[in-house]
Design a protein around this motif. Structure first.
Motif, short mmCIF file in Angstrom:
data_model
loop_
_atom_site.label_atom_id
_atom_site.label_comp_id
_atom_site.label_asym_id
_atom_site.label_seq_id
_atom_site.Cartn_x
_atom_site.Cartn_y
_atom_site.Cartn_z
N ALA A 283 0.49 -1.14 -0.23
CA ALA A 283 -0.09 0.07 0.02
C ALA A 283 0.79 1.72 0.14
O ALA A 283 0.60 2.52 -1.01
CB ALA A 283 -0.98 -0.34 1.21
N VAL A 284 2.51 1.52 1.09
CA VAL A 284 2.42 1.94 0.76
C VAL A 284 3.76 2.90 -0.73
O VAL A 284 3.76 4.08 -0.86
CB VAL A 284 3.83 2.44 1.60
N THR A 285 3.79 1.43 -1.30
CA THR A 285 4.77 1.63 -2.64
C THR A 285 3.55 2.34 -3.89
O THR A 285 4.07 2.86 -4.24
CB THR A 285 4.83 0.33 -2.71
N ASP A 286 2.58 1.56 -3.14
CA ASP A 286 1.38 1.82 -4.86
C ASP A 286 1.26 4.18 -4.39
O ASP A 286 1.07 4.20 -5.21
CB ASP A 286 0.32 1.64 -4.27
N TYR A 287 1.20 4.20 -2.29
CA TYR A 287 0.83 5.68 -2.46
C TYR A 287 1.88 6.42 -3.20
O TYR A 287 1.28 8.15 -3.87
CB TYR A 287 1.05 5.98 -1.12
N ALA A 288 3.25 6.05 -3.24
CA ALA A 288 3.88 6.54 -3.26
C ALA A 288 4.30 6.99 -5.03
O ALA A 288 4.36 8.55 -5.04
CB ALA A 288 5.76 5.98 -3.28
N ARG A 289 3.44 5.90 -5.81
CA ARG A 289 3.25 6.34 -7.02
C ARG A 289 2.65 7.05 -7.17
O ARG A 289 2.28 7.97 -7.89
CB ARG A 289 3.18 4.71 -7.49
N TYR A 290 0.80 6.90 -6.64
CA TYR A 290 0.09 7.87 -6.72
C TYR A 290 0.63 9.24 -6.68
O TYR A 290 0.38 10.38 -7.12
CB TYR A 290 -0.84 7.14 -5.59
N GLU A 292 3.03 10.94 -6.49
CA GLU A 292 4.22 10.31 -7.32
C GLU A 292 5.80 11.59 -6.61
O GLU A 292 6.50 12.27 -7.00
CB GLU A 292 4.12 11.87 -9.08
N ILE A 293 5.71 11.39 -5.41
CA ILE A 293 7.56 11.30 -4.79
C ILE A 293 7.96 9.44 -5.15
O ILE A 293 7.05 9.20 -4.14
CB ILE A 293 6.31 11.85 -3.05
N PRO A 294 9.13 10.09 -4.70
CA PRO A 294 10.16 8.88 -4.90
C PRO A 294 9.81 8.00 -3.37
O PRO A 294 9.40 8.94 -2.30
CB PRO A 294 11.32 9.55 -4.73
N GLN A 295 9.97 6.94 -2.89
CA GLN A 295 9.29 6.03 -1.60
C GLN A 295 10.56 6.50 -1.06
O GLN A 295 9.57 6.19 0.91
CB GLN A 295 9.13 4.48 -1.88
#
Length: 449
Positions: A283-290, A292-295
């Motif tokens: 979920a965190v990885t997907d949120y970072a993509r959403y 548009e901020i590098p994890q």
């Protein structure tokens, strides 16, 4: 479970619709005999009924010219012109040439009211098939097509598109034969025989009327979507898993739509390290993509305990977990007003918007004074009501404690007013609107300032 807001932006849309009629129009003060470049033709007892009839038509044309009733003018002018060109009207009558010269002069005055049209037709005589390149007929039809519907434009966008299409069509004719704008003849199309100069006059009149009408409407001040700033902040988002059995739920994934707007935060208050369980990694990885901020630029922590609720999306039970993301790279909409303590309409200030509308009302009242008294008074009433609304709004805001003191207000015209000056200007302009309502301001042309 009610999902939260998504990131959004606002686009700036607007078109200034300005009058297409110049202030130096020959129509100011009406159509006078001395100002048309050809002497008026008077009827006398020796005139035949046919001459008297055409002199009456000519007088009606001059009246329509003075009233700027372009559609009626164009229709009647073309009819009279056709009578002389194709029917050899008043053949043998001594006043025939004088009437035609006067018609030419009246037409020239009408076309001069629109600079674009005047530049196209000037004062040249009408041309028939022999005087126009045959290849110009097709693009002329394109001009007529471009003008089709100019009398029924519903918004500024439609007006802009119509003007663009019209000017593009005019340019095509110029490439073939610029003299074609003076053509009166068969267009070999659905328009049949057409008096092009008067067809263009109708088109220009419709465009000018639309522009004038839209000028009465207030255009809200907005901010371009590209105006963003990067800084420290936090935002909440959700992860969830659907129920797949008794007390059993699927693995957590990011909840679609379950993210809040980021809020600015002192960089010193950002969380220092991740504290979310491995179950939330996807979920965190997907949120970072959403967002548009590098994890690597995010720090995410779990907030509270998991909870079970019904999803608005599918109506089934889901297990949810609220997470909070911290970052130095969140994007925030810049204050379009130019500073943190500067308020303006584009930034959401209701007071600034009311003030801008008040100024617009006074401006349009001035334009309509002496020409359209009812519209002038309607604008003044609107302006007066804006000032009254603001006085009540400010009083209520102060009473509730929501009024922000010490702000600077930026108007749509670019003026920056400190709080005290802004309040005083609001009151003065509202009083000005009321004073003009009580006087004869709308009944006579207002002095331009």
């Amino acid at each position: 479970m009610t999902t939260s807001r998504k990131f959004m932006s606002v686009a700036l849309v607007g078109l200034c619709a300005c009058s297409l009629i110049t202030k130096n129009s020959p129509l100011e003060g009406g159509a006078s005999s001395s100002g048309l470049g050809a002497p008026a033709v008077r009827a006398d007892d020796k005139d035949s009924p046919a001459v008297k009839n055409k002199l009456g038509d000519l007088a009606e044309l001059e009246s329509l010219l003075g009233k700027e009733q372009w559609t009626d003018y164009a229709r009647k002018s073309s009819r009279l012109r056709s009578y002389f060109m194709f029917e050899n009207g008043l053949s043998g009558e001594s006043k025939r040439d004088a009437i035609i010269k006067r018609l030419d002069a009246v037409d020239a005055a009408a076309y001069k009211a629109f600079p674009r049209l005047h530049a196209l037709v000037s004062t040249g005589a009408r041309l028939t098939d022999d005087g126009v390149d045959d290849k110009a007929i097709e693009p002329l039809v394109g001009v007529l097509d471009a003008c089709d519907g100019a009398h029924d434009l519903r918004n500024r966008g439609a007006l802009a598109e119509k003007v663009t299409a019209y000017e593009r069509a005019l340019a095509r004719v110029k490439k073939v034969d610029a003299n074609a704008f003076r053509y009166f003849g068969d267009t070999k199309s659905r328009y049949s025989t057409k008096d092009i100069p008067n067809a263009l006059l109708t088109c220009e009149g419709d465009l000018a009327a639309a522009a004038s009408g839209f000028a009465e409407e207030y255009v809200e001040e907005t901010v371009p979507a590209t105006e963003v700033a990067v800084g420290c902040g936090s935002a909440e988002f959700l992860a969830d898993g659907i129920r797949v059995g008794p007390n059993t739920f699927a693995a957590y994934t990011r909840t679609e739509g379950g993210a809040s707007y980021p809020e600015k935060l002192d960089c010193k208050k950002l969380a220092k390290k991740n504290t979310f369980a491995p179950a939330f990694a996807e979920a965190v990885t997907d949120y970072a993509r959403y967002i548009e901020i590098p994890q690597s630029g995010l720090v995410v922590v779990s907030a509270g305990k998991p909870f079970v609720d019904t999803s608005d999306t599918d109506g089934y039970l889901h297990r949810y977990q609220k997470l909070v993301a911290y970052s130095k790279k969140f994007r925030f909409a810049k204050n379009p007003c130019g500073g943190e303590n500067i308020f303006c309409e584009a930034g959401g200030s209701k007071g600034a918007q009311a003030y801008n509308r008040l100024e617009h009302a006074l401006d349009r009242a001035q334009v309509n004074a002496g020409t359209n008294p009812q519209r002038c008074k309607a604008h003044l009433k609107d302006g007066k009501s804006r000032a009254e609304w603001f006085a009540e709004f400010q009083a209520d805001a102060k009473k509730s404690g929501s009024w922000i003191s010490g702000a600077t207000y930026k108007t749509k015209k670019g003026q920056k007013l400190e709080e005290v000056a802004f309040i005083a200007a609001f009151k003065d302009k509202g009083q000005l609107a009321d004073d003009r309502l009580l006087g004869a301001y709308c009944d006579s042309p207002a002095k331009q300032k």
